[in-house]
Design a protein around this motif. Structure first.
Motif, PDB file in Angstrom:
ATOM      1  N   ASN A   1      10.796  -5.865  12.900  1.00 30.88           N
ATOM      2  CA  ASN A   1      11.211  -4.841  13.865  1.00 30.88           C
ATOM      3  C   ASN A   1      12.517  -4.181  13.462  1.00 30.88           C
ATOM      4  OD1 ASN A   1       9.558  -7.007  15.342  1.00 30.88           O
ATOM      5  ND2 ASN A   1       9.493  -5.307  16.791  1.00 30.88           N
ATOM      6  N   ASN A   2      13.334  -4.910  12.697  1.00 27.89           N
ATOM      7  CA  ASN A   2      14.656  -4.406  12.312  1.00 27.89           C
ATOM      8  C   ASN A   2      14.682  -3.837  10.895  1.00 27.89           C
ATOM      9  OD1 ASN A   2      15.681  -5.324  14.811  1.00 27.89           O
ATOM     10  ND2 ASN A   2      16.060  -7.369  13.958  1.00 27.89           N
ATOM     11  N   TRP A   3      13.551  -3.808  10.226  1.00 27.90           N
ATOM     12  CA  TRP A   3      13.530  -3.279   8.857  1.00 27.90           C
ATOM     13  C   TRP A   3      13.676  -1.766   8.895  1.00 27.90           C
ATOM     14  CZ3 TRP A   3       9.063  -6.159   5.832  1.00 27.90           C
ATOM     15  CH2 TRP A   3       9.391  -7.519   5.744  1.00 27.90           C
ATOM     16  N   SER A   4      14.561  -1.261   8.057  1.00 28.18           N
ATOM     17  CA  SER A   4      14.754   0.187   7.977  1.00 28.18           C
ATOM     18  C   SER A   4      13.555   0.834   7.303  1.00 28.18           C
ATOM     19  CB  SER A   4      16.030   0.519   7.197  1.00 28.18           C
ATOM     20  OG  SER A   4      15.958   0.006   5.879  1.00 28.18           O
ATOM     21  N   ASN A   5      13.281   2.086   7.673  1.00 27.74           N
ATOM     22  CA  ASN A   5      12.190   2.872   7.107  1.00 27.74           C
ATOM     23  C   ASN A   5      10.817   2.252   7.356  1.00 27.74           C
ATOM     24  OD1 ASN A   5      13.992   4.826   5.855  1.00 27.74           O
ATOM     25  ND2 ASN A   5      14.500   3.183   4.428  1.00 27.74           N
ATOM     26  N   VAL A   6      10.734   1.455   8.400  1.00 31.10           N
ATOM     27  CA  VAL A   6       9.465   0.866   8.821  1.00 31.10           C
ATOM     28  C   VAL A   6       9.336   1.050  10.327  1.00 31.10           C
ATOM     29  CG1 VAL A   6       8.084  -1.245   9.032  1.00 31.10           C
ATOM     30  CG2 VAL A   6       9.430  -0.837   6.952  1.00 31.10           C
ATOM     31  N   GLU A   7       8.202   1.556  10.763  1.00 35.14           N
ATOM     32  CA  GLU A   7       7.926   1.694  12.194  1.00 35.14           C
ATOM     33  C   GLU A   7       6.651   0.925  12.516  1.00 35.14           C
ATOM     34  OE1 GLU A   7       7.007   5.110  15.610  1.00 35.14           O
ATOM     35  OE2 GLU A   7       7.453   5.698  13.532  1.00 35.14           O
ATOM     36  N   LEU A   8       6.700   0.179  13.616  1.00 36.07           N
ATOM     37  CA  LEU A   8       5.566  -0.642  14.015  1.00 36.07           C
ATOM     38  C   LEU A   8       4.862  -0.024  15.222  1.00 36.07           C
ATOM     39  CD1 LEU A   8       7.223  -4.188  13.758  1.00 36.07           C
ATOM     40  CD2 LEU A   8       6.098  -2.854  11.954  1.00 36.07           C
ATOM     41  N   TRP A   9       3.607  -0.330  15.330  1.00 38.98           N
ATOM     42  CA  TRP A   9       2.843   0.139  16.481  1.00 38.98           C
ATOM     43  C   TRP A   9       3.290  -0.594  17.746  1.00 38.98           C
ATOM     44  CZ3 TRP A   9      -0.287   4.217  16.790  1.00 38.98           C
ATOM     45  CH2 TRP A   9      -0.875   4.718  15.622  1.00 38.98           C
ATOM     46  N   GLU A  10       3.434   0.192  18.817  1.00 41.57           N
ATOM     47  CA  GLU A  10       3.727  -0.386  20.124  1.00 41.57           C
ATOM     48  C   GLU A  10       2.589  -0.071  21.086  1.00 41.57           C
ATOM     49  OE1 GLU A  10       7.522   0.952  21.443  1.00 41.57           O
ATOM     50  OE2 GLU A  10       8.575   0.231  19.656  1.00 41.57           O
ATOM     51  N   LYS A  11       2.476  -0.885  22.069  1.00 40.09           N
ATOM     52  CA  LYS A  11       1.309  -0.843  22.950  1.00 40.09           C
ATOM     53  C   LYS A  11       1.076   0.524  23.586  1.00 40.09           C
ATOM     54  CE  LYS A  11      -0.918  -3.457  26.655  1.00 40.09           C
ATOM     55  NZ  LYS A  11      -0.823  -4.600  27.583  1.00 40.09           N
ATOM     56  N   ASP A  12       2.136   1.210  23.969  1.00 39.92           N
ATOM     57  CA  ASP A  12       1.989   2.468  24.712  1.00 39.92           C
ATOM     58  C   ASP A  12       1.860   3.697  23.802  1.00 39.92           C
ATOM     59  OD1 ASP A  12       2.178   1.029  27.052  1.00 39.92           O
ATOM     60  OD2 ASP A  12       4.361   1.245  27.155  1.00 39.92           O
ATOM     61  N   MET A  13       1.869   3.495  22.501  1.00 43.17           N
ATOM     62  CA  MET A  13       1.766   4.640  21.581  1.00 43.17           C
ATOM     63  C   MET A  13       0.347   5.196  21.589  1.00 43.17           C
ATOM     64  SD  MET A  13       3.957   3.488  18.227  1.00 43.17           S
ATOM     65  CE  MET A  13       5.748   3.444  18.247  1.00 43.17           C
ATOM     66  N   PRO A  14       0.205   6.531  21.545  1.00 39.69           N
ATOM     67  CA  PRO A  14      -1.144   7.133  21.473  1.00 39.69           C
ATOM     68  C   PRO A  14      -1.890   6.641  20.242  1.00 39.69           C
ATOM     69  CG  PRO A  14       0.508   8.793  21.969  1.00 39.69           C
ATOM     70  CD  PRO A  14       1.266   7.549  21.616  1.00 39.69           C
ATOM     71  N   GLY A  15      -3.125   6.265  20.418  1.00 44.65           N
ATOM     72  CA  GLY A  15      -3.947   5.808  19.307  1.00 44.65           C
ATOM     73  C   GLY A  15      -3.828   4.337  18.987  1.00 44.65           C
ATOM     74  N   CYS A  16      -2.938   3.643  19.676  1.00 39.66           N
ATOM     75  CA  CYS A  16      -2.736   2.225  19.394  1.00 39.66           C
ATOM     76  C   CYS A  16      -3.765   1.387  20.144  1.00 39.66           C
ATOM     77  CB  CYS A  16      -1.326   1.795  19.786  1.00 39.66           C
ATOM     78  SG  CYS A  16      -0.958   0.059  19.432  1.00 39.66           S
ATOM     79  N   THR A  17      -4.421   0.500  19.414  1.00 48.85           N
ATOM     80  CA  THR A  17      -5.346  -0.450  20.029  1.00 48.85           C
ATOM     81  C   THR A  17      -4.695  -1.829  20.055  1.00 48.85           C
ATOM     82  OG1 THR A  17      -6.378  -0.886  17.874  1.00 48.85           O
ATOM     83  CG2 THR A  17      -7.338   0.863  19.226  1.00 48.85           C
ATOM     84  N   ASP A  18      -5.309  -2.750  20.756  1.00 42.08           N
ATOM     85  CA  ASP A  18      -4.711  -4.084  20.927  1.00 42.08           C
ATOM     86  C   ASP A  18      -4.475  -4.786  19.595  1.00 42.08           C
ATOM     87  OD1 ASP A  18      -4.716  -3.709  23.639  1.00 42.08           O
ATOM     88  OD2 ASP A  18      -6.572  -4.815  23.994  1.00 42.08           O
ATOM     89  N   ASP A  19      -5.395  -4.614  18.650  1.00 42.68           N
ATOM     90  CA  ASP A  19      -5.248  -5.315  17.371  1.00 42.68           C
ATOM     91  C   ASP A  19      -4.226  -4.648  16.445  1.00 42.68           C
ATOM     92  OD1 ASP A  19      -6.842  -3.070  17.082  1.00 42.68           O
ATOM     93  OD2 ASP A  19      -8.002  -3.912  15.430  1.00 42.68           O
ATOM     94  N   MET A  20      -3.696  -3.483  16.837  1.00 41.12           N
ATOM     95  CA  MET A  20      -2.706  -2.795  16.014  1.00 41.12           C
ATOM     96  C   MET A  20      -1.274  -3.057  16.471  1.00 41.12           C
ATOM     97  SD  MET A  20      -4.786   0.823  15.719  1.00 41.12           S
ATOM     98  CE  MET A  20      -3.465   1.728  14.929  1.00 41.12           C
TER      99      MET A  20
END
Length: 547
Positions: free
Chosen positions: A254-273
């Motif tokens: 979560n703290n790595w620079s230049n990396v973004e992770l999927w969050e639950k409320d993001m459009p297009g995000c499913t539970d396994d992502m």
């Protein structure tokens, strides 16, 4: 002294002489036959003598040491290795130097070499991964016949021999040849095996022939489809690219620079992502290969960026197939990497919407880039693909200088298939070596009355003009070597004034391959005529003060 006395003395003297002759041995040897193998060697002969002797031979492949002497001695018979595959016969003669009639002959029989190809180590095990310069192994081959290396078809993609030479300047004496093989990374979780054979280049019967068994370890398992697997993939990609600065493994992803992770409320995000990699950027690295195979495990990624490879203008790389195995990838940047081609499997990126290939070394636009292969692509950037900067193409003898030069080197026409890519809203091809005219597209689809009725801003006069790139918002082709007339579809395009055309379209430079000075013959002085054509448009003066 009487006669009997004389006779007795004579008989005694005769007996003494006879006794002395019995003790004289002359020259004798302990062996009169030598048999030896093709490799040659040394054999010792014991010479018993009480006189001077000489050893000689007429065979140049036999050497005698010492070649003469007095009294008893050990004589070495040195036999060279054979030159042929047939046996040969020779002779050594030992003679009494004071009595040439006294001699002894030693016969020498040597076998010829059998044809053979043998290995010091017929089995090699290699790792699944190593840095580029370390992915080699050496094999020592002992042979007396030239050979070809035969690698099974299924292994030719991961084992390649370097150039080699079998020097047989010693006839059939076996020579040791060191072969170097290059190998590729094994990205699979199963071991790879191959048997390499060495086939004689002429028809011979081999007495011995070794094959080389190569075993490559399986890839370290990555837990595909998980957050942990994504973190391992990111670190592995950074390692393979020799990224100047990687991520700290002790930190949460979560703290790595230049990396973004999927969050639950993001459009297009499913539970396994949730928690997996959505975006990652790799920059400032040093590689001589395509995109690392570990990228295929980032299956949830929506955007990936690779840019700034050291000395990228020197390379002629392909992306490789691994990047094309990402079903969710929508935005991809591979810039200043050293690319000259896209893997044919690039057509599998059906979700791709944005592609930036700027700053590479492409000689032409890859054939895989079509609206049929990439139906969702709406933005394509291929600017600044100049490997070498050349102002005057006419006087250049340099080849392979990038800049999409080959795309228009024969037809001298801007690539028509890009102008027919209706869905594009962004097309950036600035700072390349595109030559010739921009096609007038008069045989293409035109604006109809229905188009005018559907849009308030389109004038009636647009009917009948080719409907080229109807959705384009950014169109940049400046600083190429384009010449000729600007076609009507471009000068009347509804978005012309948005493009900043005097900077990003009309401005060309240098000379093309025909010696023509780049630039258009009908470049407008200003856009007054354009705004008269579009009566409903208003010029947006950036210096105008809003009320």
């Amino acid at each position: 002294m009487n006669v009997k006395t004389y006779i007795a003395i004579f008989l005694c003297a005769l007996a003494a002489v006879s006794c002395s002759d019995d003790k004289k041995i002359g020259v004798k040897i302990d062996n009169d036959m030598i048999e030896i193998g093709a490799e040659g060697g040394t054999r010792n002969i014991w010479i018993s003598a009480d006189d001077q002797w000489v050893a000689s031979t007429n065979d140049p492949w036999i050497t005698i040491s010492p070649a003469n002497g007095r009294g008893s001695a050990v004589c070495q018979i040195i036999i060279d290795s054979a030159l042929l595959d047939e046996p040969r016969q020779g002779m050594v003669r030992i003679q009494n130097q004071n009595n040439w009639e006294e001699r002894h002959d030693i016969s020498v029989s040597q076998q010829g070499f059998d044809y053979a190809i043998t290995l010091d180590n017929p089995e090699i095990t290699i790792a699944n991964y190593a840095a580029l310069g370390e992915r080699t192994f050496d094999v020592r081959v002992k042979t007396n016949v030239d050979f070809d290396i035969e690698i099974p078809d299924e292994a030719q993609s991961w084992i390649q021999p370097e150039e080699y030479k079998v020097d047989l300047n010693r006839g059939l004496r076996p020579r040791e040849v060191t072969l170097r093989f290059n190998w590729e990374i094994n990205s699979r979780d199963t071991e790879r095996n191959a048997t390499i054979t060495f086939k004689p280049r002429k028809e011979v019967t081999l007495a011995a022939q070794d094959g080389l068994s190569v075993h490559q370890n399986a890839s370290d398992p990555i837990d595909v489809g998980t957050r942990a697997g994504d973190s391992v993939a990111l670190l592995s990609i950074a390692r393979a690219l020799n990224m100047w600065q990687s991520w700290e493994t002790s930190e949460s992803m979560n703290n790595w620079s230049n990396v973004e992770l999927w969050e639950k409320d993001m459009p297009g995000c499913t539970d396994d992502m949730v928690g997996r990699v959505k975006y990652a950027r790799f920059y400032m690295f040093e590689t001589k290969e395509g995109i690392p195979f570990e990228v295929q495990y980032l299956t949830a990624a929506e955007e990936l960026i690779f840019y700034s490879n050291t000395n990228s203008n020197r390379f002629s790389l392909s992306t490789g197939e691994h990047i094309t195995k990402l079903p969710n990838l929508k935005r991809l940047t591979i810039s200043a990497y050293g690319l000259t081609e896209l893997d044919p499997s690039f057509k599998n990126l059906k979700s791709l919407e944005f592609l930036d290939l700027s700053g590479n070394n492409f000689e032409e636009i890859p054939s895989v880039l079509t609206k049929e292969n990439l139906p969702n692509l709406h933005a394509l950037k291929m600017n600044a693909n100049q490997r070498i900067i050349i102002y005057d193409l006419y006087n250049s003898t340099t080849t392979n200088f990038g800049g999409l030069f080959e795309e228009t080197s024969s037809l001298r026409e801007f690539p028509r298939r890009l102008l027919e890519w209706d869905k594009l809203d962004t097309l950036i091809l600035s700072v390349n070596y595109l030559q010739g005219r921009i096609p007038d597209m008069k045989d293409y689809t035109t604006y109809t009355q229905a188009d005018i009725n559907a849009a308030d801003s389109l004038p009636q006069a647009l009917v009948g003009i080719p409907k080229v790139l109807p959705n384009i918002k950014r169109f940049s082709i400046n600083l190429n070597r384009l010449t000729g007339e600007l076609p009507e579809w471009l000068l009347r395009h509804p978005a012309l004034d948005w493009w900043d055309p005097f900077t990003l379209v009309f401005t060309q430079e240098g000379k093309d391959k025909d010696g023509k000075t780049a630039g258009f013959t009908n470049e407008p002085i200003n856009l007054n005529d354009y705004y008269e054509f579009y009566e409903g448009k208003k010029y947006l003066d950036p210096n105008r003060k809003t009320e």
